[in-house]
Design an enzyme around this catalytic site. Structure first.
Site, PDB file in Angstrom:
ATOM      1  N   LYS A  53      68.901  64.118  -1.178  1.00 47.00           N
ATOM      2  CA  LYS A  53      70.047  63.871  -2.061  1.00 47.00           C
ATOM      3  C   LYS A  53      70.813  65.178  -2.314  1.00 47.00           C
ATOM      4  O   LYS A  53      72.046  65.202  -2.296  1.00 47.00           O
ATOM      5  CB  LYS A  53      69.556  63.239  -3.377  1.00 47.00           C
ATOM      6  N   GLN A  97      64.432  60.585 -10.431  1.00 41.30           N
ATOM      7  CA  GLN A  97      63.700  60.091  -9.258  1.00 41.30           C
ATOM      8  C   GLN A  97      62.460  59.309  -9.694  1.00 41.30           C
ATOM      9  O   GLN A  97      61.639  59.802 -10.457  1.00 41.30           O
ATOM     10  CB  GLN A  97      63.304  61.285  -8.359  1.00 41.30           C
ATOM     11  N   ASP A 120      72.329  55.249 -10.007  1.00 39.95           N
ATOM     12  CA  ASP A 120      71.345  54.446  -9.260  1.00 39.95           C
ATOM     13  C   ASP A 120      71.526  52.948  -9.538  1.00 39.95           C
ATOM     14  O   ASP A 120      70.984  52.121  -8.816  1.00 39.95           O
ATOM     15  CB  ASP A 120      69.925  54.855  -9.680  1.00 39.95           C
TER      16      ASP A 120
END
Ligand code: NAD
Length: 283
Positions: A53, A97, A120
């Site tokens: 990322k 994450q 997300d």
């Protein structure tokens, strides 16, 4: 017949090029798109994903800020960090994450996040908006799946789509997004009876199971579009949930693993970050 290959590396590279151009335009207007990535603990796969990322941000001119906490960090500590990032005017998107260490509630962390910074798309508000057909942050892997299906040029409307797997991060949102495009959608899972028979009816198959080569050629209708989300680490390397070589002989389009849905996920995260930068400029 041999299927056309949906090359995720190539498609995602094209998308990253246009993201870079968009990012430059935003910068010219004084907006520096910024993603905060939070990693808790030392999970090797999570470290790899965070690294990918960061690299994606770097390539497209998006600023990435990395925050690391030790595996034993208290939930409160992570929530305090998320709240700080919520209020930080220079941070447009926040990504924590997953998976988190067991003593930290993922729901608590998502709930603490400002939905308009949830790139997300996992916050309950974004999930609800997705299922209600309202504007939202679409989750990255499902968004990558849809982008690939659209790249085939087939008209999704009226097609029979069968999704294998009902997780909150892949199966369910892919179903909502295909439904929004007027497909007739069936979600199958570990308790589904006569799974091969159900899958054989599909014009579009999305496999998100986590079992190597689970989807075999006998389950596939001639000419179906097959999207393989699975990532399984075997001694011989990464393999998907689809028996690629055999299914290739029946499908019209297929995604490889690696080099299929995986690279698309990162590109979609970068797209969501740009969107967040526009929504949250100066917020
Ligand atoms: P999950 O474990 O949360 O869900 C798996 C689903 O498969 C469940 O809904 C379960 O009911 C179903 N299932 C299990 N056994 C089955 C069976 N025998 N028949 C039918 N259905 C069955 O997994 P997930 O998080 O959705 O991930 C699925 C796969 O996709 C994994 O391999 C994961 O690594 C991969 N993944 C890839 C990306 C990417 O960026 N490419 C992103 C997320 C997940």
């Amino acid at each position: 017949m041999s299927a056309n290959i949906l090359d995720g590396k190539k498609i995602s590279a094209e998308i990253r090029t246009s993201i870079k151009e968009e990012a430059e335009k935003l910068k010219a207007r004084g907006i520096n798109p910024t993603l905060a990535v939070v990693l808790v603990g030392e999970d090797p796969a999570s470290k790899v994903y965070v690294g990918q990322k960061e690299k994606g941000c770097e390539e497209t001119g998006i600023i990435s800020r990395k925050y690391t906490l030790p595996a034993e960090a208290a939930q409160e500590e992570l929530l305090t960090l998320v709240e700080k990032l919520n209020e930080d005017k220079e941070v447009h998107g926040i990504l924590v994450q997953f998976p988190l260490p067991e003593h930290i509630s993922e729901t608590a962390v998502l709930t603490a996040m400002k939905p308009e910074k949830d790139v997300d798309g996992f916050h309950a508000l974004n999930v609800g908006r997705l299922f209600s057909g309202l504007p939202c942050f679409e989750p990255c892997t499902p968004k990558g799946v849809i982008t690939m299906i659209e790249r085939t040029g087939i008209d999704i409307e009226g097609k029979k789509a069968v999704i294998i797997g009902r997780s909150n991060i892949v199966g369910k949102p892919v179903a909502a997004m295909l439904l929004a495009r007027n497909a007739t959608v069936t979600i199958t899972h570990s308790k589904t009876r006569n799974l091969p028979e159900v899958v054989r009816q599909a014009d579009i198959v999305v496999a998100a199971i986590g079992k190597p080569r689970f989807v075999t050629a006998d389950m596939i209708k001639e000419g179906a579009v097959v999207i393989d989300v699975g990532i399984n680490r075997l001694p011989e390397g990464l393999v998907g949930d689809v028996d690629y070589e055999a299914v290739m002989q029946k499908a019209s389009w297929i995604t490889p693993v690696p080099g299929g849905v995986g690279p698309m996920t990162i590109a979609m995260l970068l797209q969501n970050t740009l969107k967040a930068a526009i929504i949250n400029k100066g917020a």
